[in-house]
Design a protein around this motif. Structure first.
Motif, mmCIF file in Angstrom:
data_model
loop_
_atom_site.group_PDB
_atom_site.id
_atom_site.type_symbol
_atom_site.label_atom_id
_atom_site.label_comp_id
_atom_site.label_asym_id
_atom_site.label_seq_id
_atom_site.Cartn_x
_atom_site.Cartn_y
_atom_site.Cartn_z
ATOM 1 N N LYS A 119 0.836 -1.200 0.000
ATOM 2 C CA LYS A 119 0.000 0.000 0.000
ATOM 3 C C LYS A 119 0.872 1.252 0.000
ATOM 4 C CE LYS A 119 -4.138 -1.353 2.581
ATOM 5 N NZ LYS A 119 -4.760 -1.233 3.909
ATOM 6 N N ALA A 120 1.893 1.243 0.873
ATOM 7 C CA ALA A 120 2.730 2.426 1.036
ATOM 8 C C ALA A 120 3.427 2.803 -0.265
ATOM 9 C CB ALA A 120 3.757 2.198 2.141
ATOM 10 N N LEU A 121 3.627 1.811 -1.146
ATOM 11 C CA LEU A 121 4.278 2.117 -2.425
ATOM 12 C C LEU A 121 3.302 2.671 -3.444
ATOM 13 C CD1 LEU A 121 6.670 -0.943 -2.702
ATOM 14 C CD2 LEU A 121 7.355 1.447 -2.558
ATOM 15 N N GLY A 122 2.039 2.759 -3.083
ATOM 16 C CA GLY A 122 1.059 3.354 -3.987
ATOM 17 C C GLY A 122 0.423 2.362 -4.943
ATOM 18 N N LEU A 123 0.632 1.055 -4.727
ATOM 19 C CA LEU A 123 0.007 0.060 -5.593
ATOM 20 C C LEU A 123 -1.491 -0.012 -5.284
ATOM 21 C CD1 LEU A 123 2.718 -2.682 -5.116
ATOM 22 C CD2 LEU A 123 2.212 -1.602 -7.294
ATOM 23 N N ARG A 130 -3.327 -4.668 -8.130
ATOM 24 C CA ARG A 130 -1.876 -4.869 -8.295
ATOM 25 C C ARG A 130 -1.261 -5.393 -7.021
ATOM 26 N NH1 ARG A 130 -1.031 0.305 -11.782
ATOM 27 N NH2 ARG A 130 -1.575 -0.638 -13.782
ATOM 28 N N LEU A 183 0.622 -8.831 -7.595
ATOM 29 C CA LEU A 183 2.078 -8.780 -7.607
ATOM 30 C C LEU A 183 2.696 -9.179 -6.270
ATOM 31 C CD1 LEU A 183 2.432 -5.378 -9.474
ATOM 32 C CD2 LEU A 183 2.832 -7.639 -10.439
ATOM 33 N N ASN A 236 0.300 8.471 5.309
ATOM 34 C CA ASN A 236 -0.019 7.798 4.032
ATOM 35 C C ASN A 236 -1.252 6.907 4.178
ATOM 36 O OD1 ASN A 236 1.079 5.762 5.520
ATOM 37 N ND2 ASN A 236 2.606 5.140 4.021
ATOM 38 N N GLU A 283 -4.005 7.102 -3.137
ATOM 39 C CA GLU A 283 -2.906 6.546 -3.927
ATOM 40 C C GLU A 283 -2.008 7.649 -4.475
ATOM 41 O OE1 GLU A 283 -4.756 3.688 -6.520
ATOM 42 O OE2 GLU A 283 -5.120 2.363 -4.808
ATOM 43 N N ARG A 286 0.252 8.429 -1.666
ATOM 44 C CA ARG A 286 1.233 7.358 -1.426
ATOM 45 C C ARG A 286 2.347 7.348 -2.463
ATOM 46 N NH1 ARG A 286 -3.161 2.704 0.185
ATOM 47 N NH2 ARG A 286 -3.404 3.330 2.353
ATOM 48 N N ARG A 287 2.031 7.784 -3.683
ATOM 49 C CA ARG A 287 3.088 7.854 -4.698
ATOM 50 C C ARG A 287 4.197 8.813 -4.292
ATOM 51 N NH1 ARG A 287 -1.056 7.226 -8.606
ATOM 52 N NH2 ARG A 287 -1.375 9.448 -8.905
ATOM 53 N N MET A 346 7.860 4.996 2.625
ATOM 54 C CA MET A 346 7.785 4.579 4.020
ATOM 55 C C MET A 346 8.745 3.442 4.303
ATOM 56 S SD MET A 346 4.531 3.910 6.396
ATOM 57 C CE MET A 346 4.705 4.015 8.155
ATOM 58 N N ALA A 399 7.398 -0.971 -7.875
ATOM 59 C CA ALA A 399 6.489 0.171 -7.814
ATOM 60 C C ALA A 399 6.786 1.213 -8.898
ATOM 61 C CB ALA A 399 6.524 0.792 -6.422
ATOM 62 N N TRP A 417 5.129 -0.285 -12.042
ATOM 63 C CA TRP A 417 3.671 -0.451 -12.074
ATOM 64 C C TRP A 417 2.921 0.811 -11.684
ATOM 65 C CZ3 TRP A 417 1.397 -4.472 -14.335
ATOM 66 C CH2 TRP A 417 2.174 -5.614 -14.549
ATOM 67 N N VAL A 418 3.514 1.631 -10.837
ATOM 68 C CA VAL A 418 2.787 2.814 -10.381
ATOM 69 C C VAL A 418 3.211 4.047 -11.177
ATOM 70 C CG1 VAL A 418 2.271 4.272 -8.395
ATOM 71 C CG2 VAL A 418 2.597 1.810 -8.077
ATOM 72 N N LYS A 446 4.946 3.907 -14.002
ATOM 73 C CA LYS A 446 5.022 3.544 -15.426
ATOM 74 C C LYS A 446 6.385 3.856 -16.031
ATOM 75 C CE LYS A 446 0.571 2.910 -15.049
ATOM 76 N NZ LYS A 446 0.104 1.589 -14.665
ATOM 77 N N ALA A 452 11.970 2.491 -1.172
ATOM 78 C CA ALA A 452 11.109 3.666 -1.013
ATOM 79 C C ALA A 452 11.631 4.830 -1.850
ATOM 80 C CB ALA A 452 11.016 4.050 0.458
ATOM 81 N N MET A 474 10.935 5.280 -5.723
ATOM 82 C CA MET A 474 9.701 5.928 -6.177
ATOM 83 C C MET A 474 9.877 7.443 -6.239
ATOM 84 S SD MET A 474 7.037 4.226 -7.098
ATOM 85 C CE MET A 474 5.524 5.084 -6.667
#
Lengths: 361, 258
Positions: free
Chosen positions: A260-264, A268, A272, B64, B89, B92-93, B97, B117, B120-121, B123, B166, B169
């Motif tokens: 969650k903390a990674l923004g997924l 996903r 993943l 977050n 989200e 969180r991007r 953490m 991340a 997938w987050v 891109k 972390a 990202m």
């Protein structure tokens, strides 16, 4: 640094091994003798019946004049055991479909295979249609073979294959749903799982074959085999769901939080991070439930479908071959065992592969 | 309000990186956060300390939204945290953490942990993500373990990888939830060194820790919490030198005694 000392010598030759493993105490000595006695009582007669005095040559009942098993019975009826009542001239279609499947699976076994994902997707999504068209026909000039003529091992594999293939994705979705934070989704999945788990499989099959047509509007008919398979898949899905849920519960909460903390996003995170770990934990349970599904295919006999066991039983009552049911059952047991053992072996291999990350460098 | 908080906007556009306004939170009947007001400026380094059960971890986990708050407002990079998953989200991007128990993904290699991340987050193309991840692994001084699995690393190494994961990202804010509490004593320094270096680079940091040496060295402000309240907020020199409240003095005497 001081060189480490060798570990103490545990085995003192064959005698030491015997003493340590077979005669380490009075109780164990007794057990050893009882074990040997049982072995001597059971094994020789079985070998005598199944091998030494068995008849393999010949094509008629009369050939079986030895005191042992009459494997002629199996040999003569083998095509029926495998294909059921599928017309002889069309059996190549079944063979072709299975050959394609074996080919696809073999490709998936090659480790450095490029585009493995596509092959897997093709096997899971496109192949069932190809197989169905081949089995059923009615296209490309292939004569139609109605499902009532399908039978034997062929039918067993179809039902088990469909139920297994459908139960895993269904089970995963149900398990995720049951752990969902959305109350409605959770309630629906819980009720669904508990309903199907609470109903005996035989009831499901009866419902599918007898009751369902009563509820459908006149003129609408579904194939009996299809109905049975749908019921079966839902039933198997509910069981698999609980196994997968166990796996999900085994993934530490920190994994959910880190993802969650990674923004997924939810899907996903699941695909993943969570499911790869959860399924790994759940493999023994999933395989267990697959083996149960496979063996329970024999229950379709009660709705008039002839799987491997069903057809053996039917043929064993043929007046011309009366008295050879035992051979038939032994054969059925051997075939089921072979398939289950192969699945179990394969699952061990998968587990080993997936657990590589746990071993040292 | 216009959207000045695009992910590309530099931190100069944002007035405060994190803002708590009268935030309250309960676990069941138990109130864990009481009327929290806290404003963290971009680039500021905050150390949150306090006795266990004081709500300090909960406080930064609200940033977050690993924990939802019940009343009040929390605004991160000008995005308010509400039920809206898209907003969450988005926050969180931008917020990295680091956890007490590392929480690396055990089924992925170190490199895959750091590229997952971004790919997938954010891109980011895979090759680019790998190059970037290697850069951060070098920064935390562990590039040689890129192909190893987390289970093959020591605690200190795992925590450094977690920091690299972390950072990969490229967050604007970093949260540290007791990052050295689960480590053997001889591994604490290697992790703290990385955190000090990160602090010097100008990252906005909220750190829950008992490492008072770290607080003295890099914190702009120490936030002392007790029983869900922020009891005292002061620059480290003042907080450690002349704490204003009795509770802070008690806490400090206990923590510095051993």
């Amino acid at each position: 640094m001081r060189p480490s000392a060798p570990p103490p010598d545990q085995s003192l030759g064959a005698l030491g091994w015997l003493r340590a493993n077979l005669f380490s105490s009075v109780g164990n000595t007794l057990l050893t003798f009882v074990g040997v006695a049982l072995f001597l009582i059971v094994v020789p007669p079985v070998v005598e019946w199944a091998v030494l005095e068995a008849t393999v040559a010949g094509t008629t009942k009369q050939a079986c004049d030895g005191g042992g098993a009459c494997w002629v019975f199996i040999k003569v009826h083998l095509p029926q055991f495998i294909y059921g009542f599928y017309p002889e001239a069309e059996r190549w279609r079944v063979n072709l479909a299975f050959a394609i499947l074996v080919g696809l699976v073999a490709l998936l076994f090659i480790r450095p295979m490029p585009k493995k994902g596509w092959i897997a997707a093709f096997t899971a999504v496109v192949f069932p249609f190809i197989a169905y068209l081949l089995f059923f026909g009615g296209i490309f000039g292939l004569p139609v073979v109605p499902t009532s003529e399908w039978g034997g091992l062929f039918l067993t594999l179809i039902i088990a294959g469909v139920a297994i293939a459908a139960s895993l994705p269904l089970g995963i979705l149900l398990a995720l749903g049951r752990r969902s934070e959305m109350p409605v989704v959770q309630a629906v999945c819980t009720v669904f799982i508990e309903f199907w788990r609470g109903v005996p499989l035989i009831t499901v099959l009866f419902m599918a074959s007898v009751m369902l047509p009563l509820f459908l509007p006149g003129g609408v008919t579904f194939d009996k085999l299809l109905r049975a398979m749908v019921g079966w898949a839902l039933f198997a899905g509910a069981y698999t769901a609980e196994v997968v849920r166990g796996g999900l519960a085994g993934v530490p909460p920190g994994q959910y939080e880190a993802a969650k903390a990674l923004g997924l996003g939810y899907w996903r995170r699941m695909r993943l991070i969570i499911l790869p770990q959860a399924l790994r934990i759940a493999i023994p349970g999933i395989v267990n439930s697959f083996l149960a599904i496979f063996k329970d295919t024999t229950l379709v006999l009660i709705i008039g479908l002839f799987d491997l066991l069903g057809i053996i039983q039917a043929i064993a009552t043929d007046p011309e071959w009366l008295g050879y049911a035992v051979e038939g059952y032994v054969f059925a047991a051997a075939v089921f065992w072979a398939f289950c053992y192969a699945m179990s072996k394969y699952s061990m291999r998968v587990e080993r592969q997936l657990n590589r990350h746990k071993q040292g460098v | 309000m216009t959207r000045v908080n695009d992910s590309n906007a530099d931190s100069g556009d944002v007035r405060s990186a994190v803002r708590f306004e009268d935030v309250n939170k309960w676990f069941g009947d138990f109130q864990v956060l009481r009327d929290i007001n806290l404003d963290v400026a971009p680039g500021e380094r905050i150390v949150v300390c306090g006795p266990s059960g004081s709500g300090k971890s909960t406080l930064i986990r609200c940033v977050n939204r690993l924990e939802p708050h019940q009343t009040g407002r929390i605004v991160v990079n000008d995005v308010e945290l509400t039920e809206d998953v898209r907003q969450i989200e988005r926050v969180r991007r931008e917020v990295g953490m680091v956890f007490q128990t590392f929480n690396l993904f055990p089924h992925l290699t170190v490199l895959e942990n750091c590229t997952l991340a971004p790919i997938w987050v954010r891109k980011v193309p895979k090759a680019e993500a790998q190059a970037l991840a290697m850069e951060y692994l070098e920064r935390v001084q562990i590039p040689e373990k890129a192909e190893a699995f987390p289970g093959q690393l020591s605690g200190g190494q795992q925590q450094r990888v977690a920091i690299a994961r972390a950072l990969a990202m490229q967050p604007r804010i970093m949260l540290f939830d007791e990052p050295t509490s689960a480590l053997d004593p001889e591994m604490i320094k290697e992790v703290l060194d990385v955190m000090v270096e990160l602090a010097r680079s100008g990252m906005t940091m909220l750190v829950v820790t008992h490492e008072m040496g770290f607080a003295k060295e890099v914190a702009d402000r120490v936030v002392f919490m007790d029983e869900g309240e922020i009891v005292e907020e002061a620059p480290p020199r003042k907080f450690f030198g002349e704490p204003e409240t009795v509770r802070a003095r008690q806490f400090l005497s206990q923590i510095l005694a051993h």
